[in-house]
Design a protein around this motif. Sequence first.
Motif, mmCIF file in Angstrom:
data_model
loop_
_atom_site.group_PDB
_atom_site.id
_atom_site.type_symbol
_atom_site.label_atom_id
_atom_site.label_comp_id
_atom_site.label_asym_id
_atom_site.label_seq_id
_atom_site.Cartn_x
_atom_site.Cartn_y
_atom_site.Cartn_z
ATOM 1 N N MET A 1 0.641 -1.235 0.229
ATOM 2 C CA MET A 1 -0.006 -0.039 -0.330
ATOM 3 C C MET A 1 1.635 1.405 0.215
ATOM 4 N N SER A 2 0.767 1.985 -1.125
ATOM 5 C CA SER A 2 1.492 3.689 -1.148
ATOM 6 C C SER A 2 0.846 3.800 0.240
ATOM 7 N N ASP B 1 -10.496 7.603 -6.567
ATOM 8 C CA ASP B 1 -9.508 8.233 -5.824
ATOM 9 C C ASP B 1 -9.885 8.546 -4.582
ATOM 10 N N ALA B 2 -11.401 8.518 -4.281
ATOM 11 C CA ALA B 2 -12.204 8.818 -2.989
ATOM 12 C C ALA B 2 -11.703 7.999 -2.366
ATOM 13 N N LEU B 3 -12.044 6.525 -2.084
ATOM 14 C CA LEU B 3 -10.738 5.353 -2.258
ATOM 15 C C LEU B 3 -9.935 5.488 -1.698
ATOM 16 N N VAL B 4 -8.889 5.585 -3.235
ATOM 17 C CA VAL B 4 -7.230 5.720 -2.212
ATOM 18 C C VAL B 4 -6.850 6.328 -0.745
ATOM 19 N N LEU B 5 -7.926 8.030 -1.135
ATOM 20 C CA LEU B 5 -7.421 8.879 -0.194
ATOM 21 C C LEU B 5 -8.591 8.324 1.249
ATOM 22 N N ALA B 6 -9.444 7.728 0.828
ATOM 23 C CA ALA B 6 -10.003 7.260 2.826
ATOM 24 C C ALA B 6 -8.805 6.588 3.278
ATOM 25 N N ARG B 7 -7.902 5.275 2.247
ATOM 26 C CA ARG B 7 -7.083 4.352 3.131
ATOM 27 C C ARG B 7 -5.747 4.734 3.563
#
Length: 501
Positions: free
Chosen positions: A1-2, A106-112
């Motif tokens: 995960m980044s 993109d929203a999921l990546v930010l939430a992660r």
Amino acid sequence: MSRAPDPTAGIVVSGGTTRVETADLVAAAATVLEAALHVEAAVDESRRAYGLVIGLVDAPPSSVRWVDGSAACYGTLGPGTSWAPVPPEVVAARSALLDETVAYTDALVLAREVLLGLFDRLRKAAGIYEEGESGAEGFVSWLAGVPGLGFGVVLAAGAFDVGKGMGAGQGVQPGRLVTGSGAYHDEVVRGTSTIIGIGAAGRGLGGLGGWFRGATVQDAAGVLREVSQSYRRLFAPGVVTTELTGTDLPDGFDKPVARSAEDLLSGIDVVYGTGNDLPDSVVSVEKYVDDDQRATWVVTVPGTQLGNPTTPFSMTSNFDLVQGEPADSTAHVLDAMRQAEIPEGEEVVLVGHSQGGMVAMAVAAAASGASGAAGTMPRYDVRQVLTAGAPVGLATLPSGVRGTHLEIEQEGASQLEGADNPVGPDRVTVRADLDAPGAPGANGKVPHGVPFHVEVLGRAREVGHPGLVDNLDALEKAVAGERVEARYFRGALDPLPIAPP
């Protein structure tokens, strides 16, 4: 995960009070991590869905195909089937779906990333850190603690780091000789103290059992103190403390008013004379008064100053302080407080860097509670001690006195006592590893200067550690009022007359 950049990288906060149970923080961290993993799975599915729609991922058989970005479908389902263009509204719907899928991903990546950041904060607030050593690192740590080998280990580690910097095109940076061995400073201090301490009183060469019993850092300091005593005897026993006023101060000199813990630390450089013409060995005493007319006195203490042979902030004082003995620098600060006429019972905040941090701890112990009531020493109501780059692991604080300590692994000075700081409800230590992944690095400099510690404190605030928050809030409340006094006191040793031949 980044991972997004973490301002708390390399920061460890220990001690202090907590508002919630550690077990609750650990459980919350586990829940947040589980949520982050679910979001990570959703990210993967969203990306797969995008691939299915755009044709990058093989889809189940269908009557629709996309060729070079153009859409077509079966016109009929019988023999001689032909292809016909997909209606424009279907093409537009597909394009909109792709756009929405990208936005969703993109929203999921930010939430992660937010969840993983929260996970880190919860773990750090609970006092859980990733500081495990590899097998090789553990072996090197052990070697560094072996009496007689430690200096070789740190020199080799430092030399390796110098070479690494040169390989990265950063040129020769001598500071890396110190910073590159930061992980082993505690061990080498303890191992070297074992050798030096054999000569401590009562051991000597006939007491080689001291080697096996483990001579302490205090023993080693005692031996070095005896070596420095021949020089100290050239001066009168006491310290002369003189207030600087009028023309004694540089033209236009004014120590900035403090409003935060970072301001209090930055004030140490002012009394060092950084950026001004203030002489050495100066202690500042300031009085702040709040709206309720409650007074707080801030005493700012510099560290070792070897440029002047008459300074009370000498190596001799360092050795005395490590042993827990009265030191010239401590006497100077107490005399400055007496001359400033700090009333008994009014709150005092002590701020010190390097040796000044050890002095602040010694003054707090000597002038608070029952100790302060003994003899002729005034009793001061010391409430808080703020130290930076100071080896205070062997020092204690009276009950109820808050201690906030800033240390950097690569600086060397704060590890010279060879011990970790005690932890307790009122005592918080911020330890920073500037070479940790994501940390800013020392950039070839030995990070002992005050600005390094100011920067570390700013990053440590991001951890949200309850004990650190409590101590910083108390410090800032203490200086929230108007500063009504700022006085400066210089200390000096008085040379004895030299007898004629």
